[in-house]
Design a protein around this motif. Structure first.
Motif, PDB file in Angstrom:
ATOM      1  N   THR A 281      13.482 -52.489  -5.558  1.00 37.63           N
ATOM      2  CA  THR A 281      12.062 -52.241  -5.157  1.00 37.63           C
ATOM      3  C   THR A 281      11.717 -52.750  -3.732  1.00 37.63           C
ATOM      4  OG1 THR A 281      11.337 -54.148  -6.066  1.00 37.63           O
ATOM      5  CG2 THR A 281      11.734 -52.502  -7.607  1.00 37.63           C
ATOM      6  N   GLU A 282      10.594 -52.343  -3.336  1.00 29.93           N
ATOM      7  CA  GLU A 282      10.279 -52.737  -1.938  1.00 29.93           C
ATOM      8  C   GLU A 282       9.639 -54.075  -1.989  1.00 29.93           C
ATOM      9  OE1 GLU A 282       6.390 -51.295   0.913  1.00 29.93           O
ATOM     10  OE2 GLU A 282       6.937 -50.312  -0.835  1.00 29.93           O
ATOM     11  N   GLU A 283       9.087 -54.543  -3.199  1.00 27.26           N
ATOM     12  CA  GLU A 283       8.837 -56.014  -3.269  1.00 27.26           C
ATOM     13  C   GLU A 283       9.876 -56.753  -3.148  1.00 27.26           C
ATOM     14  OE1 GLU A 283       7.596 -53.551  -5.427  1.00 27.26           O
ATOM     15  OE2 GLU A 283       5.647 -53.500  -4.322  1.00 27.26           O
TER      16      GLU A 283
ATOM     17  N   LYS B 296      20.121 -50.760   4.403  1.00 24.64           N
ATOM     18  CA  LYS B 296      19.093 -49.708   5.039  1.00 24.64           C
ATOM     19  C   LYS B 296      19.783 -48.456   5.159  1.00 24.64           C
ATOM     20  CE  LYS B 296      16.648 -49.049   9.426  1.00 24.64           C
ATOM     21  NZ  LYS B 296      16.073 -49.339  10.692  1.00 24.64           N
TER      22      LYS B 296
ATOM     23  N   PHE C 144      16.838 -46.381   0.399  1.00 26.92           N
ATOM     24  CA  PHE C 144      15.596 -46.636   0.134  1.00 26.92           C
ATOM     25  C   PHE C 144      15.341 -47.689   1.098  1.00 26.92           C
ATOM     26  CE2 PHE C 144      12.340 -49.393  -2.124  1.00 26.92           C
ATOM     27  CZ  PHE C 144      11.359 -48.524  -2.160  1.00 26.92           C
ATOM     28  N   TRP C 145      14.244 -47.389   2.254  1.00 28.16           N
ATOM     29  CA  TRP C 145      14.137 -48.730   3.084  1.00 28.16           C
ATOM     30  C   TRP C 145      12.628 -48.388   3.498  1.00 28.16           C
ATOM     31  CZ3 TRP C 145      16.808 -52.887   3.932  1.00 28.16           C
ATOM     32  CH2 TRP C 145      16.299 -53.735   5.085  1.00 28.16           C
ATOM     33  N   PRO C 146      11.517 -48.638   3.037  1.00 29.00           N
ATOM     34  CA  PRO C 146      10.099 -48.383   3.105  1.00 29.00           C
ATOM     35  C   PRO C 146       9.709 -49.001   4.541  1.00 29.00           C
ATOM     36  CG  PRO C 146      10.128 -49.155   0.970  1.00 29.00           C
ATOM     37  CD  PRO C 146      11.566 -49.242   1.811  1.00 29.00           C
ATOM     38  N   THR C 147       8.613 -48.692   5.084  1.00 29.49           N
ATOM     39  CA  THR C 147       8.001 -49.216   6.244  1.00 29.49           C
ATOM     40  C   THR C 147       7.835 -50.669   6.212  1.00 29.49           C
ATOM     41  OG1 THR C 147       7.033 -47.029   6.866  1.00 29.49           O
ATOM     42  CG2 THR C 147       6.270 -48.789   8.117  1.00 29.49           C
ATOM     43  N   ASP C 148       7.261 -51.034   5.332  1.00 30.94           N
ATOM     44  CA  ASP C 148       7.102 -52.672   4.875  1.00 30.94           C
ATOM     45  C   ASP C 148       8.245 -53.613   5.235  1.00 30.94           C
ATOM     46  OD1 ASP C 148       4.272 -52.275   5.016  1.00 30.94           O
ATOM     47  OD2 ASP C 148       4.162 -52.112   2.829  1.00 30.94           O
ATOM     48  N   VAL C 149       9.404 -52.718   4.455  1.00 31.86           N
ATOM     49  CA  VAL C 149      10.839 -53.738   4.434  1.00 31.86           C
ATOM     50  C   VAL C 149      11.409 -53.594   5.965  1.00 31.86           C
ATOM     51  CG1 VAL C 149      13.007 -53.554   3.687  1.00 31.86           C
ATOM     52  CG2 VAL C 149      11.240 -52.971   2.004  1.00 31.86           C
ATOM     53  N   GLU C 150      10.960 -52.581   6.575  1.00 33.89           N
ATOM     54  CA  GLU C 150      11.406 -52.662   8.018  1.00 33.89           C
ATOM     55  C   GLU C 150      10.456 -53.438   8.904  1.00 33.89           C
ATOM     56  OE1 GLU C 150      13.514 -51.509  11.715  1.00 33.89           O
ATOM     57  OE2 GLU C 150      14.003 -51.034   9.484  1.00 33.89           O
TER      58      GLU C 150
END
Length: 187
Positions: free
Chosen positions: A113-115, A151, A155-161
Motif C-alpha cells: 500500500t501507499e502508506e 517502482k 504501483f508507485w503513487p505521487t506521495d511515494v515518489e
C-alpha cells in the motif's frame, strides 16, 4: 643525524683522490709525459671510486641490520586500542547495514500500500540521518536500483515518489563533503 653522518663520510672518502699516490711522487718533472699523467689520473680516480664504494657498502650494511632489529615484536598499547576501536566501528556498521537491508527487503517484498511504501522510505531516511550517511557495504546507487526496481513493478503513487526524492536528497546531504553542517539548525 644519520643522513648528515653518511654525507660526511661520503664527502670524506673522495678526499683521498687529492693525495698524491706513491707512484706519482717517484716521477720527476722531466720524466713525466702527458700520457703518463692521464694514466695516473685515471688510476687515482678509479682508486677513489673503489674506496668510496667500499666505504659506502661497509657503512650501509650495519645501518640496515640495525633498522631490521628496530621492528617491534609485540603490538603497542596504542595499536591495540586502535584495533579495538576499529572492531567496534565495523561491528556497529554491520548492525546498521543489517537494519538497512531489512527495511529495503520489506520495501521490495512486503509493502503493497501507499502508506507502507511511504513508511519504509521514511524509515530509510531516518536511518540515513541516524547513521550520518550510508553504512559501510551499502552503496547509494545499489540502494537506488533496488528502490527503482520496486517502482518499475507498477504501483508507485505521487506521495511515494515525493518520499523517495526526500530520501535521495537526505543521502546527498549526509554524504556531501561540506564539513560545516549545522546540526542545531533544523533548516
Amino acid at each position: 643525524m644519520m643522513k648528515s653522518f653518511l654525507f660526511f663520510l661520503l664527502a670524506a672518502a673522495p678526499a683521498t683522490a687529492f693525495v698524491p699516490s706513491p707512484a706519482a711522487q717517484s716521477h720527476t718533472a722531466l720524466s713525466a709525459t702527458p700520457q703518463g699523467d692521464a694514466d695516473e689520473h685515471l688510476a687515482s680516480r678509479r682508486d677513489m671510486l673503489a674506496t668510496s664504494l667500499a666505504t659506502l657498502t661497509a657503512l650501509s650494511a650495519p645501518l640496515t641490520a640495525s633498522a631490521i632489529e628496530t621492528y617491534l615484536t609485540e603490538p603497542t598499547e596504542e595499536f591495540k586500542e586502535s584495533e579495538r576501536q576499529r572492531m567496534e566501528f565495523r561491528k556497529k556498521q554491520l548492525e546498521l547495514k543489517g537494519e538497512f537491508v531489512k527495511v529495503l527487503a520489506r520495501l521490495t517484498t512486503e509493502s503493497k500500500t501507499e502508506e507502507e511504501l511511504i513508511g519504509d522510505l521514511k524509515e530509510l531516511k531516518s536511518l540515513v540521518i541516524q547513521t550520518g550517511g550510508l553504512p559501510l557495504g551499502i552503496k547509494k546507487e545499489d540502494m537506488y536500483k533496488v528502490i527503482r526496481s520496486k517502482k518499475a513493478k507498477g504501483f508507485w503513487p505521487t506521495d511515494v515518489e515525493i518520499a523517495y526524492q526526500k530520501l535521495k536528497a537526505e543521502v546527498a546531504y549526509q554524504q556531501s563533503p561540506n564539513t560545516e553542517k549545522d546540526l542545531e539548525n533544523p533548516l
